[in-house]
Design an enzyme around this catalytic site. Sequence first.
Site, mmCIF file in Angstrom:
data_model
loop_
_atom_site.group_PDB
_atom_site.id
_atom_site.type_symbol
_atom_site.label_atom_id
_atom_site.label_comp_id
_atom_site.label_asym_id
_atom_site.label_seq_id
_atom_site.Cartn_x
_atom_site.Cartn_y
_atom_site.Cartn_z
ATOM 1 N N ILE A 109 -67.732 -26.053 -25.456
ATOM 2 C CA ILE A 109 -66.757 -26.635 -26.377
ATOM 3 C C ILE A 109 -66.565 -28.088 -25.972
ATOM 4 O O ILE A 109 -66.855 -28.474 -24.836
ATOM 5 C CB ILE A 109 -65.406 -25.874 -26.383
ATOM 6 C CG1 ILE A 109 -64.823 -25.749 -24.975
ATOM 7 C CG2 ILE A 109 -65.574 -24.507 -27.007
ATOM 8 C CD1 ILE A 109 -63.481 -25.028 -24.935
ATOM 9 N N ASP A 110 -66.109 -28.906 -26.896
ATOM 10 C CA ASP A 110 -66.014 -30.341 -26.650
ATOM 11 C C ASP A 110 -65.031 -30.668 -25.525
ATOM 12 O O ASP A 110 -64.109 -29.897 -25.245
ATOM 13 C CB ASP A 110 -65.577 -31.070 -27.928
ATOM 14 C CG ASP A 110 -66.583 -30.925 -29.056
ATOM 15 O OD1 ASP A 110 -67.781 -30.785 -28.758
ATOM 16 O OD2 ASP A 110 -66.168 -30.945 -30.227
ATOM 17 N N LYS A 111 -65.234 -31.827 -24.943
ATOM 18 C CA LYS A 111 -64.387 -32.300 -23.843
ATOM 19 C C LYS A 111 -62.905 -32.182 -24.175
ATOM 20 O O LYS A 111 -62.108 -31.688 -23.373
ATOM 21 C CB LYS A 111 -64.743 -33.759 -23.533
ATOM 22 C CG LYS A 111 -63.783 -34.469 -22.575
ATOM 23 C CD LYS A 111 -64.252 -35.899 -22.315
ATOM 24 C CE LYS A 111 -63.266 -36.655 -21.446
ATOM 25 N NZ LYS A 111 -62.311 -37.461 -22.209
ATOM 26 N N THR A 130 -61.446 -30.409 -26.501
ATOM 27 C CA THR A 130 -61.041 -29.110 -27.042
ATOM 28 C C THR A 130 -60.715 -28.208 -25.860
ATOM 29 O O THR A 130 -61.465 -28.150 -24.892
ATOM 30 C CB THR A 130 -62.167 -28.479 -27.881
ATOM 31 O OG1 THR A 130 -62.470 -29.343 -28.987
ATOM 32 C CG2 THR A 130 -61.764 -27.113 -28.406
ATOM 33 N N ARG A 141 -64.660 -29.793 -36.450
ATOM 34 C CA ARG A 141 -64.188 -31.167 -36.686
ATOM 35 C C ARG A 141 -64.882 -31.776 -37.907
ATOM 36 O O ARG A 141 -64.244 -32.451 -38.734
ATOM 37 C CB ARG A 141 -64.428 -32.002 -35.434
ATOM 38 C CG ARG A 141 -63.680 -31.466 -34.217
ATOM 39 C CD ARG A 141 -64.239 -31.997 -32.910
ATOM 40 N NE ARG A 141 -64.027 -33.439 -32.789
ATOM 41 C CZ ARG A 141 -64.557 -34.176 -31.816
ATOM 42 N NH1 ARG A 141 -65.335 -33.613 -30.888
ATOM 43 N NH2 ARG A 141 -64.320 -35.476 -31.766
#
Length: 301
Positions: free
Chosen positions: A135-137, A139, A235
């Site tokens: 998962i993104d930084k 998130t 997103r």
Amino acid sequence: MEQINVKINTETGRIDKVLSDLLKEHSRSQIQQWVKENHVKVNGEIIRSNYKVKAADEIVITIPEPEELDIQAENIPLEIVYEDDDVLVINKPQGMVVHPSAGHSHGTLVNALLYHIKDLSSINGVIRPGIVHRIDKDTSGLLMVAKNDHAHVALAEQLKDKTSLRKYVALVHGEISHDKGEINAPIGRSKNDRKMQAVIEGGKSAVTHFEVLERFEGFTLVQLQLETGRTHQIRVHMKYIGYPVAGDPLYGPRKTLKGNGQFLHAQMLGFKHPTTGQMMVFEAPLPELFEKTLDDLRNND
């Protein structure tokens, strides 16, 4: 070095697909990597990745010794939600990068895992040991981590077959009038900015389901369920339908709620245990800042 010998009988098709079907304990991506690195020979000859197997082909795979991990183990606190001999479930804080990359060699989830966990799967190599998905930084929320290659292949197959459960909660700009919906729009790298993804013709299939949880003045709280797992999928999809995630520095408006990045949280994660086959579901509460922001919106602060 370990060797695997395979005799082709009636199977046909690309060598990576045929071998991944025959050798269930090894993923297709792992086999593709071995072919690329010339560790696979057919009838004594090194072959290209698009080689199509034929009856009576004799294949020899020479499995290379695992590379020594050169990523530094770091004593970074981890919130381990669940752990056994096969899997870990981690509640990742907002702001933590999942694995090392250019500009992020320290302070990542992988650095922390190497310190706290003795065994991790080797399928993704020295940079991403144990990492099945990311998962993104900015998130927060739940991630599954594989402690051995058998578990890694089993969990990755569930992601591929869309049988795992991944639900997110996001605070988005705008007031969504309908209660639920599905976004089915292909995603690929943006032609205008290489750092961004976008809905583009010819992109990879991407499907996101959403349901409204709560409405505020100018914002909506939604739960989202991923059917696919494209980079920045939620997103990009929410921006595409006109409701970008609040706080998103790439896809959202500049004037937004105060925070440390997008208000997006991987709240629920479910999968079949790779050894027992039991369905396991985990849930992580919203981060404190996320909850406070919701309370402020409820009180019109």
